[in-house]
Design a protein around this motif. Structure first.
Motif, short mmCIF file in Angstrom:
data_model
loop_
_atom_site.label_atom_id
_atom_site.label_comp_id
_atom_site.label_asym_id
_atom_site.label_seq_id
_atom_site.Cartn_x
_atom_site.Cartn_y
_atom_site.Cartn_z
N GLU A 279 0.83 -1.21 0.00
CA GLU A 279 0.00 0.00 0.00
C GLU A 279 0.87 1.26 0.00
OE1 GLU A 279 -0.37 -2.55 2.23
OE2 GLU A 279 -2.08 -3.47 1.22
N GLU A 280 1.96 1.24 0.76
CA GLU A 280 2.87 2.38 0.78
C GLU A 280 3.52 2.57 -0.59
OE1 GLU A 280 5.19 3.02 4.81
OE2 GLU A 280 5.18 0.88 4.25
N PHE A 281 3.92 1.46 -1.18
CA PHE A 281 4.55 1.51 -2.49
C PHE A 281 3.57 2.07 -3.52
CE2 PHE A 281 6.07 -0.79 -6.40
CZ PHE A 281 7.22 -0.06 -6.56
N ALA A 282 2.36 1.57 -3.50
CA ALA A 282 1.34 2.03 -4.45
C ALA A 282 0.99 3.49 -4.22
CB ALA A 282 0.09 1.16 -4.33
N ALA A 283 1.16 3.99 -2.99
CA ALA A 283 0.81 5.37 -2.68
C ALA A 283 1.92 6.37 -3.04
CB ALA A 283 0.49 5.49 -1.19
N CYS A 284 3.07 5.88 -3.47
CA CYS A 284 4.17 6.79 -3.84
C CYS A 284 3.71 7.71 -4.96
CB CYS A 284 5.38 6.00 -4.31
SG CYS A 284 6.22 5.10 -3.01
N ASN A 285 4.09 8.95 -4.85
CA ASN A 285 3.76 9.94 -5.87
C ASN A 285 5.02 10.37 -6.59
OD1 ASN A 285 0.92 10.16 -5.43
ND2 ASN A 285 1.39 11.26 -3.54
#
Length: 171
Positions: free
Chosen positions: A53-59
């Motif tokens: 989830e953290e990885f997917a949330a990277c901008n």
């Protein structure tokens, strides 16, 4: 220190079926994007594992074209890059198959036999190795960054949107 043993390509498992290779590469990309994200957020802890989830949330922001920016070589430019870069890679590859003693002797012979030119020859090889390393590392940064961005984007698409899941065999 244990010497690194080169493994010929013919004895390697097929990379298309080597899940460990894929997993290791994916971890590298996650770490690269995650480290950049954490540093952007002000954290200096780049060793922390990231959840999906953290990885997917990277901008990330799209790059903006600038006057005189680096661009990948054209097909014609690639052909011209064979010398020095391809030649240098071949020298580097051959060097890896020499022992320390063999390399010392090779350098000693070059210095002794070539008199004044020996030092220039050795300096030239070192300069070419350094320049090729810089050249390839720059390209690797571009490729790894693109891969990381596509992985982040892909993790934001739910599997339910696809009739079949993406596998490397279907690529």
């Amino acid at each position: 220190m244990t010497p690194t043993v080169a493994k010929p390509m013919s004895t390697r498992s097929n990379l298309n079926n080597d899940e460990a290779e894929v997993a290791a590469h994916f971890v590298k990309m996650v770490a690269a994007v995650g480290a950049a994200q954490r540093l952007q957020d002000g954290s200096t802890d780049v060793e922390k594992e990231m959840a999906d989830e953290e990885f997917a949330a990277c901008n990330f922001d799209a790059w903006i074209h600038e006057e005189g920016e680096w661009t990948p070589p054209t097909n014609d430019q690639w052909a011209k890059l064979a010398n020095p870069h391809l030649v240098t890679i071949r020298i580097a590859w051959l060097t890896l198959y020499k022992t320390k003693a063999e390399l010392i002797e090779m350098l000693r012979d070059q210095l002794r036999d070539s008199e004044d030119d020996g030092n220039e020859f050795i300096t030239s090889i070192l300069d070419h190795l350094s320049a090729t390393s810089d050249f390839l590392n720059g390209m690797l940064t571009v490729v790894d960054s693109a891969l990381a961005r596509l992985l982040v984007a892909g993790m934001n698409i739910p599997n339910s949107e696809f009739n079949t899941s993406f596998t490397r065999d279907s690529a």
